[in-house]
Design a protein around this motif. Sequence first.
Motif, PDB file in Angstrom:
ATOM      1  N   ALA A  43      31.439  39.987  20.265  1.00 16.78           N
ATOM      2  CA  ALA A  43      30.726  38.875  20.894  1.00 16.78           C
ATOM      3  C   ALA A  43      31.691  37.992  21.678  1.00 16.78           C
ATOM      4  N   CYS A  44      32.857  37.741  21.113  1.00 22.39           N
ATOM      5  CA  CYS A  44      33.876  36.934  21.791  1.00 22.39           C
ATOM      6  C   CYS A  44      34.352  37.648  23.058  1.00 22.39           C
ATOM      7  N   ALA A  45      34.451  38.981  22.999  1.00 23.93           N
ATOM      8  CA  ALA A  45      34.873  39.760  24.173  1.00 23.93           C
ATOM      9  C   ALA A  45      33.839  39.708  25.287  1.00 23.93           C
ATOM     10  N   ILE A  46      32.600  39.417  24.951  1.00 24.79           N
ATOM     11  CA  ILE A  46      31.550  39.260  25.971  1.00 24.79           C
ATOM     12  C   ILE A  46      31.548  37.831  26.502  1.00 24.79           C
ATOM     13  N   CYS A  47      31.764  36.862  25.644  1.00 21.21           N
ATOM     14  CA  CYS A  47      31.742  35.447  26.004  1.00 21.21           C
ATOM     15  C   CYS A  47      32.928  35.040  26.880  1.00 21.21           C
ATOM     16  N   ASP A  48      34.119  35.492  26.509  1.00 25.97           N
ATOM     17  CA  ASP A  48      35.341  35.043  27.184  1.00 25.97           C
ATOM     18  C   ASP A  48      35.375  35.325  28.689  1.00 25.97           C
ATOM     19  N   PRO A  49      34.920  36.502  29.159  1.00 27.84           N
ATOM     20  CA  PRO A  49      34.923  36.718  30.616  1.00 27.84           C
ATOM     21  C   PRO A  49      33.985  35.776  31.373  1.00 27.84           C
ATOM     22  N   VAL A  50      32.924  35.332  30.718  1.00 27.01           N
ATOM     23  CA  VAL A  50      32.029  34.347  31.356  1.00 27.01           C
ATOM     24  C   VAL A  50      32.828  33.075  31.631  1.00 27.01           C
ATOM     25  N   ILE A  51      33.588  32.639  30.650  1.00 27.00           N
ATOM     26  CA  ILE A  51      34.418  31.444  30.813  1.00 27.00           C
ATOM     27  C   ILE A  51      35.510  31.699  31.845  1.00 27.00           C
ATOM     28  N   ALA A  52      36.094  32.904  31.815  1.00 31.54           N
ATOM     29  CA  ALA A  52      37.156  33.244  32.774  1.00 31.54           C
ATOM     30  C   ALA A  52      36.635  33.178  34.212  1.00 31.54           C
ATOM     31  N   LEU A  53      35.448  33.708  34.445  1.00 29.92           N
ATOM     32  CA  LEU A  53      34.869  33.658  35.806  1.00 29.92           C
ATOM     33  C   LEU A  53      34.712  32.217  36.274  1.00 29.92           C
ATOM     34  N   TYR A  78      52.173  30.058  26.467  1.00 29.10           N
ATOM     35  CA  TYR A  78      52.764  30.002  27.807  1.00 29.10           C
ATOM     36  C   TYR A  78      51.677  29.939  28.879  1.00 29.10           C
ATOM     37  N   VAL A  79      50.668  30.801  28.751  1.00 33.14           N
ATOM     38  CA  VAL A  79      49.573  30.808  29.733  1.00 33.14           C
ATOM     39  C   VAL A  79      48.847  29.463  29.712  1.00 33.14           C
ATOM     40  N   GLY A  80      48.630  28.905  28.528  1.00 33.76           N
ATOM     41  CA  GLY A  80      48.004  27.588  28.419  1.00 33.76           C
ATOM     42  C   GLY A  80      48.846  26.509  29.081  1.00 33.76           C
ATOM     43  N   TYR A  81      50.149  26.588  28.880  1.00 32.10           N
ATOM     44  CA  TYR A  81      51.056  25.626  29.524  1.00 32.10           C
ATOM     45  C   TYR A  81      50.946  25.713  31.041  1.00 32.10           C
ATOM     46  N   ARG A  82      50.954  26.923  31.565  1.00 37.35           N
ATOM     47  CA  ARG A  82      50.806  27.111  33.015  1.00 37.35           C
ATOM     48  C   ARG A  82      49.415  26.662  33.479  1.00 37.35           C
ATOM     49  N   GLY A  83      48.445  26.784  32.586  1.00 41.44           N
ATOM     50  CA  GLY A  83      47.085  26.365  32.894  1.00 41.44           C
ATOM     51  C   GLY A  83      46.925  24.863  33.025  1.00 41.44           C
ATOM     52  N   LEU A  84      47.892  24.098  32.538  1.00 46.90           N
ATOM     53  CA  LEU A  84      47.813  22.650  32.718  1.00 46.90           C
ATOM     54  C   LEU A  84      47.717  22.278  34.188  1.00 46.90           C
ATOM     55  N   GLU A  85      48.254  23.136  35.047  1.00 46.42           N
ATOM     56  CA  GLU A  85      48.230  22.894  36.496  1.00 46.42           C
ATOM     57  C   GLU A  85      47.503  23.979  37.282  1.00 46.42           C
ATOM     58  N   SER A  86      46.875  24.948  36.599  1.00 46.29           N
ATOM     59  CA  SER A  86      46.290  26.076  37.315  1.00 46.29           C
ATOM     60  C   SER A  86      45.068  26.645  36.597  1.00 46.29           C
ATOM     61  N   TRP A  87      43.921  26.565  37.255  1.00 46.40           N
ATOM     62  CA  TRP A  87      42.711  27.185  36.720  1.00 46.40           C
ATOM     63  C   TRP A  87      42.879  28.700  36.643  1.00 46.40           C
ATOM     64  N   THR A  88      43.640  29.277  37.554  1.00 45.87           N
ATOM     65  CA  THR A  88      43.847  30.726  37.545  1.00 45.87           C
ATOM     66  C   THR A  88      44.507  31.165  36.249  1.00 45.87           C
ATOM     67  N   PHE A  89      45.514  30.428  35.794  1.00 42.81           N
ATOM     68  CA  PHE A  89      46.170  30.784  34.539  1.00 42.81           C
ATOM     69  C   PHE A  89      45.216  30.645  33.358  1.00 42.81           C
ATOM     70  N   ILE A  90      44.338  29.676  33.395  1.00 44.21           N
ATOM     71  CA  ILE A  90      43.366  29.532  32.313  1.00 44.21           C
ATOM     72  C   ILE A  90      42.436  30.745  32.304  1.00 44.21           C
ATOM     73  N   GLY A  91      41.979  31.159  33.479  1.00 48.11           N
ATOM     74  CA  GLY A  91      41.146  32.361  33.577  1.00 48.11           C
ATOM     75  C   GLY A  91      41.867  33.594  33.070  1.00 48.11           C
ATOM     76  N   GLY A 107      44.203  33.625  30.883  1.00 45.95           N
ATOM     77  CA  GLY A 107      44.263  33.472  29.430  1.00 45.95           C
ATOM     78  C   GLY A 107      42.991  33.963  28.752  1.00 45.95           C
ATOM     79  N   TRP A 108      41.828  33.619  29.328  1.00 45.72           N
ATOM     80  CA  TRP A 108      40.573  34.073  28.720  1.00 45.72           C
ATOM     81  C   TRP A 108      40.437  35.584  28.821  1.00 45.72           C
ATOM     82  N   LEU A 109      40.950  36.184  29.896  1.00 47.01           N
ATOM     83  CA  LEU A 109      40.899  37.645  29.996  1.00 47.01           C
ATOM     84  C   LEU A 109      41.877  38.306  29.028  1.00 47.01           C
ATOM     85  N   LEU A 110      43.038  37.693  28.826  1.00 45.32           N
ATOM     86  CA  LEU A 110      43.963  38.199  27.809  1.00 45.32           C
ATOM     87  C   LEU A 110      43.315  38.141  26.425  1.00 45.32           C
TER      88      LEU A 110
END
Length: 146
Positions: free
Chosen positions: A102-112, A59-72, A74-77
């Motif tokens: 390691a993934c928990a450290i990487c994902d917030p970088v992408i979210a930011l 669902y978050v990915g679907y919303r992310g099709l039109e919103s960078w905020t939703f993608i961010g 998603g990475w925090l989730l």
Amino acid sequence: MIYVSPIIVGVVYCLLMSLIKEPHRRRFNAIMVAGAGAAYLSGGGFGPWELPFVALMAYVGYRGLESWTFIGIGWLLHTAWDVAHWLKGNPILPFAHHTSMACAICDPVIALWCFRGGPSLITLVRRWSRPGRTADHTHDHASASS
């Protein structure tokens, strides 16, 4: 290095994504974050609770099709899911026990990066590397309009 490598991986991910032109960059990242929701599915660390998380991320990915905020978001989730799996001792790669952390450290970088609108880091580096330019362009824009 175990804490620095994931940050580097996050930055490299953002750099590679910068090669994709908009609006395709946002859409591709929406698909990536939706797919990340299924990363733990085969391990089944939380049993049937893995399935609602996959649905939430879809669902978050679907919303992310039109919103960078939703993608961010998603990475925090996914970061929270990484931490939960790390604490439970059910890593993303069963043969490498540090991978969820390691993934928990990487994902917030992408979210930011996503919360900033997924800008092309390559374009930013090119702008900053021009002689006479600084990283702070707010003064340049203000004086140019005066």
